[in-house]
Design a protein around this motif. Sequence first.
Motif, PDB file in Angstrom:
ATOM      1  N   THR A  58      46.723  99.569  27.425  1.00  0.00           N
ATOM      2  CA  THR A  58      45.700 100.022  26.485  1.00  0.00           C
ATOM      3  C   THR A  58      45.999 101.440  26.004  1.00  0.00           C
ATOM      4  O   THR A  58      45.918 101.743  24.801  1.00  0.00           O
ATOM      5  CB  THR A  58      44.315  99.978  27.149  1.00  0.00           C
ATOM      6  OG1 THR A  58      44.013  98.628  27.534  1.00  0.00           O
ATOM      7  CG2 THR A  58      43.237 100.484  26.200  1.00  0.00           C
TER       8      THR A  58
ATOM      9  N   ARG B 134      47.235 102.686  22.122  1.00  0.00           N
ATOM     10  CA  ARG B 134      46.601 103.747  21.346  1.00  0.00           C
ATOM     11  C   ARG B 134      47.638 104.737  20.822  1.00  0.00           C
ATOM     12  O   ARG B 134      47.429 105.388  19.797  1.00  0.00           O
ATOM     13  CB  ARG B 134      45.578 104.495  22.209  1.00  0.00           C
ATOM     14  CG  ARG B 134      44.264 103.777  22.395  1.00  0.00           C
ATOM     15  CD  ARG B 134      43.178 104.763  22.804  1.00  0.00           C
ATOM     16  NE  ARG B 134      43.491 105.452  24.034  1.00  0.00           N
ATOM     17  CZ  ARG B 134      43.022 105.122  25.235  1.00  0.00           C
ATOM     18  NH1 ARG B 134      42.216 104.069  25.359  1.00  0.00           N
ATOM     19  NH2 ARG B 134      43.350 105.809  26.303  1.00  0.00           N
ATOM     20  N   ASN B 135      48.734 104.863  21.549  1.00  0.00           N
ATOM     21  CA  ASN B 135      49.791 105.785  21.156  1.00  0.00           C
ATOM     22  C   ASN B 135      50.973 105.081  20.509  1.00  0.00           C
ATOM     23  O   ASN B 135      52.055 105.656  20.384  1.00  0.00           O
ATOM     24  CB  ASN B 135      50.257 106.579  22.380  1.00  0.00           C
ATOM     25  CG  ASN B 135      49.210 107.544  22.872  1.00  0.00           C
ATOM     26  OD1 ASN B 135      49.067 108.651  22.364  1.00  0.00           O
ATOM     27  ND2 ASN B 135      48.433 107.122  23.882  1.00  0.00           N
TER      28      ASN B 135
END
Length: 319
Positions: free
Chosen positions: A110, A114-115
Amino acid sequence: MSRAVRLLESWSRRLVLALLAGLAPLAAQAQVPTQRIAAVVNDDVITSGDLIDRINLGIATSGLPNDDATRQRLAPQVLRSFIDEKLQLQEAKRLGIDVTDADLNQALQTIAQRNKTTAAELLRFLSDRGLNPRALQDQLRAQIAWIKIVTRELRPKVVVTQEQIELALTRSSGDQDREVQLSEILLPVYDRNQEDTVLADAQGLVASLRGGAGFADLARQVSAAASAENGGDLGWVPLGAVVPDIRDRIAALAVGQVSDPILSQAGVHIFLVRAQRARSQGAPDRDAVRQQLEQQQLERQASRYLRDLRREAFVDVRI
Protein backbone atom coordinates in the motif's frame (compact mmCIF):
# COMPACT_ATOMS: atom_id res chain seq x y z
CA MET A 1 3.20 6.45 37.01
CA SER A 2 5.96 4.70 35.05
CA ARG A 3 9.54 5.83 35.26
CA ALA A 4 9.36 6.70 31.55
CA VAL A 5 6.87 9.45 32.33
CA ARG A 6 9.08 10.96 35.00
CA LEU A 7 12.25 10.81 32.93
CA LEU A 8 11.05 11.87 29.48
CA GLU A 9 11.58 15.60 30.02
CA SER A 10 15.18 15.25 31.22
CA TRP A 11 15.81 12.48 28.69
CA SER A 12 14.73 14.70 25.81
CA ARG A 13 17.32 17.27 26.84
CA ARG A 14 20.11 14.72 27.15
CA LEU A 15 19.50 12.45 24.19
CA VAL A 16 21.05 14.56 21.47
CA LEU A 17 24.16 15.26 23.51
CA ALA A 18 24.54 11.69 24.72
CA LEU A 19 23.69 9.81 21.57
CA LEU A 20 22.74 11.82 18.51
CA ALA A 21 24.67 15.09 18.51
CA GLY A 22 27.24 15.38 15.81
CA LEU A 23 26.22 12.21 14.01
CA ALA A 24 26.83 12.73 10.32
CA PRO A 25 24.95 11.48 7.24
CA LEU A 26 22.31 8.80 7.55
CA ALA A 27 24.48 6.08 6.08
CA ALA A 28 27.18 6.76 8.63
CA GLN A 29 24.63 6.76 11.44
CA ALA A 30 23.59 3.26 10.50
CA GLN A 31 26.98 2.04 11.72
CA VAL A 32 26.48 3.26 15.31
CA PRO A 33 26.74 0.27 17.72
CA THR A 34 23.31 -1.09 18.61
CA GLN A 35 24.00 -3.01 21.82
CA ARG A 36 23.23 -0.13 24.21
CA ILE A 37 19.78 -0.33 25.84
CA ALA A 38 17.75 2.86 25.46
CA ALA A 39 14.60 1.64 27.24
CA VAL A 40 13.03 -1.46 28.74
CA VAL A 41 9.30 -1.99 28.19
CA ASN A 42 8.14 -4.90 30.34
CA ASP A 43 10.11 -7.82 28.83
CA ASP A 44 11.16 -6.00 25.65
CA VAL A 45 14.04 -3.63 25.02
CA ILE A 46 14.56 -0.67 22.69
CA THR A 47 18.21 -0.30 21.78
CA SER A 48 20.00 2.91 20.92
CA GLY A 49 20.41 1.56 17.41
CA ASP A 50 16.65 0.96 17.12
CA LEU A 51 16.02 4.52 18.22
CA ILE A 52 18.51 6.04 15.79
CA ASP A 53 17.06 3.94 12.94
CA ARG A 54 13.57 5.25 13.69
CA ILE A 55 14.68 8.88 13.94
CA ASN A 56 16.61 8.52 10.66
CA LEU A 57 13.48 7.09 9.01
CA GLY A 58 11.34 9.96 10.27
CA ILE A 59 13.78 12.58 9.03
CA ALA A 60 14.26 10.97 5.63
CA THR A 61 10.58 10.33 4.88
CA SER A 62 9.20 13.65 6.13
CA GLY A 63 11.74 15.91 4.44
CA LEU A 64 12.94 17.38 7.73
CA PRO A 65 16.47 18.78 7.90
CA ASN A 66 19.04 16.32 9.24
CA ASP A 67 20.43 18.49 12.02
CA ASP A 68 20.74 18.41 15.81
CA ALA A 69 17.79 20.75 16.39
CA THR A 70 15.46 18.53 14.37
CA ARG A 71 16.68 15.41 16.15
CA GLN A 72 16.12 17.03 19.52
CA ARG A 73 12.53 17.89 18.57
CA LEU A 74 11.83 14.41 17.20
CA ALA A 75 13.57 12.33 19.84
CA PRO A 76 10.99 12.55 22.67
CA GLN A 77 8.06 11.84 20.35
CA VAL A 78 9.85 8.96 18.63
CA LEU A 79 10.63 7.38 22.00
CA ARG A 80 7.03 7.80 23.18
CA SER A 81 5.77 6.22 19.96
CA PHE A 82 8.29 3.40 20.23
CA ILE A 83 7.24 2.61 23.82
CA ASP A 84 3.58 2.61 22.77
CA GLU A 85 4.33 0.23 19.89
CA LYS A 86 5.99 -2.24 22.24
CA LEU A 87 2.93 -2.12 24.51
CA GLN A 88 0.58 -2.59 21.56
CA LEU A 89 2.48 -5.64 20.29
CA GLN A 90 2.58 -7.11 23.79
CA GLU A 91 -1.17 -6.63 24.17
CA ALA A 92 -1.79 -8.25 20.79
CA LYS A 93 0.24 -11.26 21.91
CA ARG A 94 -1.73 -11.47 25.17
CA LEU A 95 -5.00 -11.42 23.21
CA GLY A 96 -3.80 -14.03 20.71
CA ILE A 97 -3.85 -11.55 17.83
CA ASP A 98 -1.25 -12.23 15.15
CA VAL A 99 0.24 -9.97 12.49
CA THR A 100 1.04 -12.26 9.59
CA ASP A 101 3.65 -11.81 6.91
CA ALA A 102 0.75 -11.36 4.50
CA ASP A 103 -0.56 -8.47 6.63
CA LEU A 104 2.85 -6.83 6.63
CA ASN A 105 3.39 -7.33 2.91
CA GLN A 106 -0.01 -5.80 2.14
CA ALA A 107 0.84 -2.73 4.21
CA LEU A 108 4.19 -2.37 2.44
CA GLN A 109 2.49 -2.71 -0.94
CA THR A 110 0.00 0.00 0.00
CA ILE A 111 2.82 2.40 0.88
CA ALA A 112 4.72 1.44 -2.26
CA GLN A 113 1.69 2.04 -4.47
CA ARG A 114 1.25 5.52 -3.01
CA ASN A 115 4.82 6.19 -4.10
CA LYS A 116 4.36 4.50 -7.49
CA THR A 117 6.81 1.68 -6.79
CA THR A 118 6.85 -1.90 -5.50
CA ALA A 119 7.39 -3.18 -1.96
CA ALA A 120 10.75 -4.70 -2.89
CA GLU A 121 11.90 -1.48 -4.54
CA LEU A 122 10.74 0.52 -1.52
CA LEU A 123 12.85 -1.56 0.88
CA ARG A 124 15.81 -1.40 -1.49
CA PHE A 125 15.39 2.39 -1.73
CA LEU A 126 15.66 2.64 2.06
CA SER A 127 18.73 0.40 2.20
CA ASP A 128 20.49 2.31 -0.56
CA ARG A 129 20.14 5.49 1.51
CA GLY A 130 21.60 4.00 4.67
CA LEU A 131 18.21 3.46 6.33
CA ASN A 132 17.26 0.22 8.06
CA PRO A 133 14.18 -1.30 6.35
CA ARG A 134 13.37 -3.17 9.57
CA ALA A 135 12.53 0.18 11.20
CA LEU A 136 9.63 0.61 8.80
CA GLN A 137 8.59 -3.04 8.99
CA ASP A 138 8.52 -3.04 12.80
CA GLN A 139 6.52 0.17 12.85
CA LEU A 140 3.96 -1.24 10.43
CA ARG A 141 3.70 -4.47 12.41
CA ALA A 142 2.78 -2.52 15.55
CA GLN A 143 0.26 -0.35 13.68
CA ILE A 144 -1.44 -3.42 12.20
CA ALA A 145 -1.57 -5.12 15.61
CA TRP A 146 -3.19 -2.06 17.17
CA ILE A 147 -5.76 -1.77 14.39
CA LYS A 148 -6.71 -5.40 14.96
CA ILE A 149 -7.00 -4.84 18.71
CA VAL A 150 -9.16 -1.75 18.30
CA THR A 151 -11.35 -3.43 15.68
CA ARG A 152 -11.94 -6.55 17.78
CA GLU A 153 -12.00 -5.19 21.32
CA LEU A 154 -13.35 -1.65 21.02
CA ARG A 155 -15.34 -1.10 17.85
CA PRO A 156 -18.24 -3.36 18.99
CA LYS A 157 -18.59 -1.12 22.09
CA VAL A 158 -19.07 2.09 20.10
CA VAL A 159 -22.63 3.40 20.38
CA VAL A 160 -23.85 6.72 18.93
CA THR A 161 -27.37 7.71 19.92
CA GLN A 162 -29.91 9.67 17.89
CA GLU A 163 -29.71 12.40 20.54
CA GLN A 164 -25.96 12.77 19.92
CA ILE A 165 -26.54 13.01 16.16
CA GLU A 166 -29.26 15.64 16.65
CA LEU A 167 -26.99 17.68 18.92
CA ALA A 168 -24.18 17.59 16.35
CA LEU A 169 -26.57 18.64 13.59
CA THR A 170 -27.87 21.51 15.72
CA ARG A 171 -24.32 22.77 16.20
CA SER A 172 -23.81 22.77 12.43
CA SER A 173 -25.10 26.20 11.46
CA GLY A 174 -23.80 29.53 10.11
CA ASP A 175 -20.03 29.48 9.60
CA GLN A 176 -19.96 25.91 10.88
CA ASP A 177 -22.21 24.72 8.03
CA ARG A 178 -19.27 23.36 6.05
CA GLU A 179 -16.91 20.44 5.88
CA VAL A 180 -13.13 20.33 5.92
CA GLN A 181 -10.75 17.72 4.57
CA LEU A 182 -8.61 17.32 7.64
CA SER A 183 -5.35 15.72 8.73
CA GLU A 184 -4.08 15.45 12.29
CA ILE A 185 -1.04 14.68 14.40
CA LEU A 186 -1.68 13.78 18.03
CA LEU A 187 1.15 13.87 20.56
CA PRO A 188 0.28 12.05 23.79
CA VAL A 189 0.66 13.70 27.18
CA TYR A 190 1.52 10.99 29.69
CA ASP A 191 1.15 13.29 32.67
CA ARG A 192 -0.19 16.84 33.05
CA ASN A 193 3.23 17.89 34.37
CA GLN A 194 4.52 17.15 30.86
CA GLU A 195 2.11 19.51 29.06
CA ASP A 196 4.59 22.35 28.60
CA THR A 197 7.28 19.99 27.30
CA VAL A 198 4.96 18.33 24.76
CA LEU A 199 3.56 21.71 23.69
CA ALA A 200 7.11 22.93 23.06
CA ASP A 201 7.91 19.78 21.06
CA ALA A 202 4.70 20.30 19.07
CA GLN A 203 5.58 23.91 18.33
CA GLY A 204 8.89 22.74 16.89
CA LEU A 205 7.08 20.24 14.67
CA VAL A 206 4.68 22.97 13.52
CA ALA A 207 7.65 25.12 12.53
CA SER A 208 9.06 22.22 10.50
CA LEU A 209 5.70 21.57 8.82
CA ARG A 210 5.30 25.23 7.92
CA GLY A 211 8.82 25.08 6.55
CA GLY A 212 7.88 22.34 4.09
CA ALA A 213 8.11 19.02 5.97
CA GLY A 214 5.62 16.38 4.81
CA PHE A 215 2.59 16.26 7.12
CA ALA A 216 1.53 12.71 6.24
CA ASP A 217 5.00 11.23 6.65
CA LEU A 218 5.56 12.99 9.96
CA ALA A 219 2.15 11.82 11.21
CA ARG A 220 3.10 8.21 10.45
CA GLN A 221 6.25 8.57 12.55
CA VAL A 222 5.08 10.44 15.65
CA SER A 223 1.27 10.62 15.83
CA ALA A 224 -0.51 8.60 18.51
CA ALA A 225 -3.89 8.90 16.77
CA ALA A 226 -5.59 5.99 15.04
CA SER A 227 -5.26 7.98 11.82
CA ALA A 228 -1.44 7.73 11.91
CA GLU A 229 -1.46 4.70 9.60
CA ASN A 230 -3.15 6.86 6.95
CA GLY A 231 -0.77 9.75 7.40
CA GLY A 232 -3.18 11.51 9.75
CA ASP A 233 -5.95 11.65 7.12
CA LEU A 234 -9.40 12.09 8.71
CA GLY A 235 -11.22 12.57 5.40
CA TRP A 236 -14.12 15.03 5.08
CA VAL A 237 -15.22 16.15 8.53
CA PRO A 238 -18.44 18.14 9.19
CA LEU A 239 -17.42 20.99 11.49
CA GLY A 240 -20.60 20.50 13.47
CA ALA A 241 -19.39 17.05 14.52
CA VAL A 242 -16.15 18.41 16.04
CA VAL A 243 -16.00 19.27 19.75
CA PRO A 244 -16.45 23.05 20.22
CA ASP A 245 -13.01 23.94 21.60
CA ILE A 246 -11.24 22.31 18.68
CA ARG A 247 -13.91 23.20 16.10
CA ASP A 248 -13.39 26.94 16.47
CA ARG A 249 -9.62 26.59 15.94
CA ILE A 250 -10.10 24.43 12.84
CA ALA A 251 -12.78 26.75 11.41
CA ALA A 252 -10.29 29.63 11.51
CA LEU A 253 -7.72 27.81 9.34
CA ALA A 254 -7.33 28.50 5.64
CA VAL A 255 -6.82 25.70 3.14
CA GLY A 256 -3.23 24.48 3.33
CA GLN A 257 -2.70 26.01 6.77
CA VAL A 258 -1.18 24.09 9.70
CA SER A 259 -2.65 24.91 13.10
CA ASP A 260 -0.76 25.94 16.19
CA PRO A 261 -0.60 23.15 18.81
CA ILE A 262 -3.99 22.58 20.47
CA LEU A 263 -4.15 21.00 23.93
CA SER A 264 -7.06 18.69 24.74
CA GLN A 265 -7.76 15.82 27.12
CA ALA A 266 -6.38 13.43 24.49
CA GLY A 267 -3.03 15.23 24.15
CA VAL A 268 -1.63 17.91 21.86
CA HIS A 269 -3.12 18.16 18.36
CA ILE A 270 -1.72 19.61 15.16
CA PHE A 271 -4.21 19.95 12.29
CA LEU A 272 -3.87 20.57 8.57
CA VAL A 273 -6.87 21.72 6.51
CA ARG A 274 -6.36 20.26 3.03
CA ALA A 275 -9.64 21.48 1.51
CA GLN A 276 -13.06 22.78 2.52
CA ARG A 277 -16.53 22.93 1.02
CA ALA A 278 -20.03 24.07 1.86
CA ARG A 279 -22.29 21.34 3.06
CA SER A 280 -25.22 20.35 0.91
CA GLN A 281 -28.29 22.58 1.32
CA GLY A 282 -30.50 19.51 1.14
CA ALA A 283 -31.23 17.09 3.93
CA PRO A 284 -28.46 16.91 6.56
CA ASP A 285 -26.00 14.09 5.99
CA ARG A 286 -26.86 12.20 9.15
CA ASP A 287 -24.79 9.21 8.14
CA ALA A 288 -21.63 11.30 7.77
CA VAL A 289 -22.23 12.87 11.19
CA ARG A 290 -22.84 9.45 12.74
CA GLN A 291 -19.62 8.07 11.24
CA GLN A 292 -17.65 11.06 12.52
CA LEU A 293 -19.09 10.68 16.02
CA GLU A 294 -18.34 6.96 15.95
CA GLN A 295 -14.74 7.65 14.93
CA GLN A 296 -14.30 10.22 17.69
CA GLN A 297 -15.71 7.82 20.26
CA LEU A 298 -13.50 5.00 19.00
CA GLU A 299 -10.39 7.19 19.23
CA ARG A 300 -11.26 8.18 22.79
CA GLN A 301 -11.67 4.54 23.76
CA ALA A 302 -8.40 3.60 22.05
CA SER A 303 -6.62 6.44 23.84
CA ARG A 304 -7.92 5.24 27.22
CA TYR A 305 -6.97 1.65 26.40
CA LEU A 306 -3.40 2.66 25.56
CA ARG A 307 -3.21 4.93 28.61
CA ASP A 308 -4.17 1.94 30.78
CA LEU A 309 -1.46 -0.18 29.15
CA ARG A 310 1.11 2.53 29.91
CA ARG A 311 -0.03 2.86 33.51
CA GLU A 312 0.26 -0.87 34.18
CA ALA A 313 3.58 -1.34 32.35
CA PHE A 314 7.12 -1.41 33.67
CA VAL A 315 9.03 1.13 31.59
CA ASP A 316 12.66 2.00 32.33
CA VAL A 317 14.34 4.66 30.19
CA ARG A 318 18.12 4.20 30.42
CA ILE A 319 19.46 7.01 28.25
